[in-house]
Every structure is written in C-alpha cells, then in structure tokens.
Design an enzyme around this catalytic site. Structure first.
Site, short mmCIF file in Angstrom:
data_model
loop_
_atom_site.label_atom_id
_atom_site.label_comp_id
_atom_site.label_asym_id
_atom_site.label_seq_id
_atom_site.Cartn_x
_atom_site.Cartn_y
_atom_site.Cartn_z
N HIS A 101 0.78 -1.34 -0.06
CA HIS A 101 -0.05 0.14 0.02
C HIS A 101 0.67 1.11 -0.04
O HIS A 101 1.79 1.34 0.43
CB HIS A 101 -0.92 0.16 1.08
N HIS A 103 0.65 4.93 1.33
CA HIS A 103 -0.03 6.18 2.07
C HIS A 103 0.17 7.22 1.23
O HIS A 103 1.44 7.80 0.92
CB HIS A 103 0.75 6.29 3.43
P1 5GP Z 1 1.72 0.14 7.45
O1 5GP Z 1 2.01 0.40 8.94
O2 5GP Z 1 1.57 -1.30 7.13
O3 5GP Z 1 2.33 0.94 6.42
O4 5GP Z 1 0.15 0.59 7.40
C1 5GP Z 1 -1.06 0.14 7.46
C2 5GP Z 1 -2.11 1.17 7.68
O5 5GP Z 1 -3.38 0.36 7.67
C3 5GP Z 1 -2.11 1.93 9.19
O6 5GP Z 1 -2.02 3.21 8.80
C4 5GP Z 1 -3.62 1.59 9.62
O7 5GP Z 1 -4.00 2.43 10.13
C5 5GP Z 1 -4.24 1.03 8.35
N1 5GP Z 1 -5.38 0.04 8.62
C6 5GP Z 1 -4.94 -1.08 9.32
N2 5GP Z 1 -6.25 -1.85 9.30
C7 5GP Z 1 -7.28 -1.15 8.57
C8 5GP Z 1 -8.52 -1.37 8.15
O8 5GP Z 1 -9.16 -2.16 8.75
N3 5GP Z 1 -9.19 -0.34 7.52
C9 5GP Z 1 -8.34 0.76 7.05
N4 5GP Z 1 -9.10 1.54 6.34
N5 5GP Z 1 -7.14 0.96 7.33
C10 5GP Z 1 -6.39 0.22 8.14
#
Ligand code: 5GP
Ligand code: ZN
Length: 118
Positions: A101, A103
């Site tokens: 993903h 951001h």
């Molecule tokens: P990472 O740390 O893997 O780069 O970011 C994961 C992101 O996914 C975090 O910012 C977290 O808030 C978001 N996230 C985790 N679970 C969910 C979910 O069920 N729905 C949404 N919309 N975002 C999520």
C-alpha cells in the site's frame, strides 16, 4: 489473486467496509482507519502482493498507474499544496499490513520533517 487472511484483500473484495476515494479494476484507494493527518489515503493494487520487496517487472504497470494518480487524488481530498507518499516495507520499514500500500498523507498544514537524524 486474493489471500484469505489478508485484511486489505478483504477490503478490496468488499468483505470489510472502507471509505473509498477511488476504485477501478486493479486499484482501490480508501481512507486510513487511523489518519495521521487531515488527508490520509491508502492506495492498493487489488491483486495481492505482500510488499514492495516482492514486486517485480510484472508489477510495474500497476505501480506506475498508482503513482501517476496520487497527485490528483491528494488534491481532490484536500491536499492541494503538496503531500507525502510513504511505502513502509518489511521489518525495517515497520510495515504492519503485508499487502502493498502507498500512504498518501497531507493536509493544509506542513507535515513534520521525514526522519530525524539522531
Ligand atoms: P503500514 O504500517 O503497514 O504501512 O500501514 C498500515 C495502515 O493500515 C495503518 O496506517 C493503519 O491505520 C491502516 N489500517 C489497518 N487496518 C485497517 C482497516 O481495517 N481499515 C483501514 N481503512 N485502514 C486500516
Ligand atoms: Zn492482500
């Protein structure tokens, strides 16, 4: 190409609800559930790939499309004077969700500087 235990695959399949900002055949953009700034979108390829570390040349077209639409989406969502794209990757990159993903983070105010030197 859905992975059963992957939360973002479930979001892409509509099995877990999300606030969508954009969708087409291969890309979904939705609001982060815990936003860190007024604009905080997550942009995913619908086909499961765990992280940027697992990507190869076959992913170049969708990754290119994602980056190429980031500016328009950020602007539409209210980040009209710049934004930041972040792709956390693997353990060192502090990735929490292992479905690639991007951001997209922004807002009217300037973000903190990126990573402080120690
Ligand atoms: P990472 O740390 O893997 O780069 O970011 C994961 C992101 O996914 C975090 O910012 C977290 O808030 C978001 N996230 C985790 N679970 C969910 C979910 O069920 N729905 C949404 N919309 N975002 C999520
Ligand atoms: Zn997935």
């Amino acid at each position: 190409m859905k992975k059963d235990d992957c939360i973002f695959c479930k979001i892409a399949a509509g099995e877990i609800p999300s606030k969508k900002a954009y969708e087409d055949d291969e890309i979904l953009v939705f609001q982060d559930i815990q936003p860190v700034a007024p604009v905080h979108l997550l942009m995913i390829p619908k086909a499961h790939v765990a992280s940027l570390a697992e990507c190869g040349p076959e992913h170049a077209p969708v990754l290119g499309r994602m980056m190429a639409m980031a500016g328009r989406l950020a602007s539409e969502q209210g980040a009209r004077d710049g934004f930041r794209t972040i792709v956390n990757t693997g353990r060192v990159g502090r990735q929490d969700v292992y479905h690639l993903h991007i951001h997209i983070i922004g807002g009217p105010d300037r973000l903190p500087r990126m990573i402080a030197a120690e």
